[in-house]
Design a protein around this motif. Sequence first.
Motif, PDB file in Angstrom:
ATOM      1  N   GLN A 126     -72.999-121.654  -9.352  1.00  0.00           N
ATOM      2  CA  GLN A 126     -73.834-122.732  -9.108  1.00  0.00           C
ATOM      3  C   GLN A 126     -73.672-124.137  -9.369  1.00  0.00           C
ATOM      4  O   GLN A 126     -73.926-124.996  -8.903  1.00  0.00           O
ATOM      5  CB  GLN A 126     -75.295-122.391  -9.433  1.00  0.00           C
ATOM      6  N   ASP A 127     -72.746-123.970 -10.849  1.00  0.00           N
ATOM      7  CA  ASP A 127     -72.524-125.256 -11.072  1.00  0.00           C
ATOM      8  C   ASP A 127     -71.234-125.843 -10.238  1.00  0.00           C
ATOM      9  O   ASP A 127     -70.121-125.289 -10.284  1.00  0.00           O
ATOM     10  CB  ASP A 127     -71.864-124.919 -12.649  1.00  0.00           C
ATOM     11  N   PRO A 128     -71.207-127.064  -9.668  1.00  0.00           N
ATOM     12  CA  PRO A 128     -70.221-127.484  -8.911  1.00  0.00           C
ATOM     13  C   PRO A 128     -68.994-127.801  -9.606  1.00  0.00           C
ATOM     14  O   PRO A 128     -67.904-127.918  -9.011  1.00  0.00           O
ATOM     15  CB  PRO A 128     -70.980-128.870  -8.458  1.00  0.00           C
ATOM     16  N   VAL A 129     -69.224-128.255 -10.896  1.00  0.00           N
ATOM     17  CA  VAL A 129     -67.786-128.380 -11.549  1.00  0.00           C
ATOM     18  C   VAL A 129     -67.043-127.220 -12.087  1.00  0.00           C
ATOM     19  O   VAL A 129     -65.657-127.198 -11.607  1.00  0.00           O
ATOM     20  CB  VAL A 129     -68.136-129.140 -13.104  1.00  0.00           C
ATOM     21  N   LEU A 130     -67.663-126.197 -12.175  1.00  0.00           N
ATOM     22  CA  LEU A 130     -67.063-124.899 -12.497  1.00  0.00           C
ATOM     23  C   LEU A 130     -66.688-124.455 -11.018  1.00  0.00           C
ATOM     24  O   LEU A 130     -65.411-123.747 -10.928  1.00  0.00           O
ATOM     25  CB  LEU A 130     -67.872-123.930 -13.098  1.00  0.00           C
ATOM     26  N   ALA A 131     -67.399-124.576 -10.093  1.00  0.00           N
ATOM     27  CA  ALA A 131     -66.983-124.186  -8.779  1.00  0.00           C
ATOM     28  C   ALA A 131     -65.752-124.671  -8.284  1.00  0.00           C
ATOM     29  O   ALA A 131     -64.860-124.026  -7.690  1.00  0.00           O
ATOM     30  CB  ALA A 131     -67.937-124.165  -7.724  1.00  0.00           C
ATOM     31  N   ARG A 141     -59.878-124.561  -7.111  1.00  0.00           N
ATOM     32  CA  ARG A 141     -58.364-125.147  -7.336  1.00  0.00           C
ATOM     33  C   ARG A 141     -57.403-124.144  -8.220  1.00  0.00           C
ATOM     34  O   ARG A 141     -56.471-124.061  -7.703  1.00  0.00           O
ATOM     35  CB  ARG A 141     -58.370-126.250  -8.382  1.00  0.00           C
ATOM     36  N   LEU A 142     -58.054-123.438  -8.891  1.00  0.00           N
ATOM     37  CA  LEU A 142     -57.261-122.207  -9.444  1.00  0.00           C
ATOM     38  C   LEU A 142     -56.917-121.056  -8.213  1.00  0.00           C
ATOM     39  O   LEU A 142     -55.774-120.874  -8.144  1.00  0.00           O
ATOM     40  CB  LEU A 142     -58.078-121.431 -10.339  1.00  0.00           C
ATOM     41  N   GLN A 143     -57.932-120.882  -7.612  1.00  0.00           N
ATOM     42  CA  GLN A 143     -57.504-119.882  -6.337  1.00  0.00           C
ATOM     43  C   GLN A 143     -56.598-120.481  -5.513  1.00  0.00           C
ATOM     44  O   GLN A 143     -55.707-119.637  -4.889  1.00  0.00           O
ATOM     45  CB  GLN A 143     -58.805-119.406  -5.896  1.00  0.00           C
ATOM     46  N   GLU A 144     -56.516-121.635  -5.100  1.00  0.00           N
ATOM     47  CA  GLU A 144     -55.661-122.318  -4.293  1.00  0.00           C
ATOM     48  C   GLU A 144     -54.332-122.367  -4.964  1.00  0.00           C
ATOM     49  O   GLU A 144     -53.301-122.411  -4.202  1.00  0.00           O
ATOM     50  CB  GLU A 144     -56.034-123.519  -3.743  1.00  0.00           C
ATOM     51  N   ALA A 145     -54.021-122.538  -6.114  1.00  0.00           N
ATOM     52  CA  ALA A 145     -52.796-122.545  -6.842  1.00  0.00           C
ATOM     53  C   ALA A 145     -52.211-121.220  -6.614  1.00  0.00           C
ATOM     54  O   ALA A 145     -51.030-121.195  -6.474  1.00  0.00           O
ATOM     55  CB  ALA A 145     -53.009-123.103  -8.069  1.00  0.00           C
ATOM     56  N   PHE A 146     -53.111-120.439  -7.165  1.00  0.00           N
ATOM     57  CA  PHE A 146     -52.376-118.806  -7.022  1.00  0.00           C
ATOM     58  C   PHE A 146     -52.151-118.289  -5.657  1.00  0.00           C
ATOM     59  O   PHE A 146     -51.435-117.615  -5.551  1.00  0.00           O
ATOM     60  CB  PHE A 146     -53.305-117.855  -8.035  1.00  0.00           C
ATOM     61  N   ASP A 147     -53.371-118.610  -5.015  1.00  0.00           N
ATOM     62  CA  ASP A 147     -53.258-117.707  -3.674  1.00  0.00           C
ATOM     63  C   ASP A 147     -53.687-118.804  -2.440  1.00  0.00           C
ATOM     64  O   ASP A 147     -54.804-118.619  -2.087  1.00  0.00           O
ATOM     65  CB  ASP A 147     -54.408-116.759  -3.788  1.00  0.00           C
TER      66      ASP A 147
END
Length: 372
Positions: free
Chosen positions: A344-349, A354-360
């Motif tokens: 729900q937190d936009p910063v954490l989301a 970005r992490l998922q896009e970098a890895f996958d």
Amino acid sequence: MDAALRQTLERVRDAAAQRTPLAIRGGGTKAFHPDASCRPGPGVPMLDLRPLAGVVSYEPSELVLTARAGTPLAEVERLLAEQGQCLAFEPPRLAAGGTVGGMVAAGLSGPARASVGAVRDFVLGAEIINGRAELLRYGGQVMKNVAGYDVSRLMAGSWGRLAVITEVSLKVLPMAVSEATLAFDFEQAEALARLHAWGGKPLPLNASCWSSEDGRGRLHLRLRGARAAVQAACRSLGGERLEGARVQSFWRACRDQRLSWFTFREPHLALWRLSLPQTAPALALPPGVAAPLIEWHGGLRWVQAAPEHGPALRALAAQAGGSATLFMATGQGRTRAPGIFDLQDPVLAGLQQRLQEAFDPAGIFRGAGARG
């Protein structure tokens, strides 16, 4: 590169080229979890990591073990026990057949977690295949081998959303020299107050479990450490000292969710996991929701509640400075609530995205989770 690793790499390469999702599976012991389910639905190919099995190296004197992802957890623990060593974070066995890779990907820890640390604290290094089908190795086999981002520990609790874990190096510890379990008849508020007070003293606290059954609140407290420290703590704390095989049986049942509090859950109730500060008071749960089972000296609270109570539980946890997530859905086929990746937190989301896009970048792992 052996045949099993080569085949795994080729499966990921084909999925990335076709931009089709893969469902990563180890022993399948955590398939019930919302984040371990294959979200796109039927027809998604399964990537079985059990062929990637075997202990690569074990150095008892260095307290380091390296194993491939599909290695049965039971095999690793038997090997460690022969040398008087263990995985101190007590990984839960929620069903038979769990694997090392699934243990790390799920990131779940047992009763001792509040005292010794979580899974991620024991991950020294990892070999992974990212969404570009690149075989990468991070970390190593010593604690001071990390510079920059600690990617290997990032895999702990990732549920297979970032990469395929193929191999991990773990820090292991000697078994405790001495151990004792004390039991107290406390209601929830008093149990939490006592745990808070004890936490500020030099006591060899290792694990705790409070629950209320048949209207009786009962706190179990496990002490581990040097023999003199455990004996002194027993004298100062009082309570009923439990002896014999039933003590070990109790803590295994607590670790594996086989206590009657868990096993007698009604089919229409889901199991919620509330992660809170240890000092948080007893929560005013929604009407009709029974008292929780409390672990980690107050930091982990299990609640049995209907799916519609989810928003209230999340709000209560947030007010206390923590979070509430669905751990196990009802047995009546209702729509499951969001898992830990539905932030729900936009910063954490945004950070997660970005992490998922970098890895996958092709998104082949985002539609599936590790089921190990």
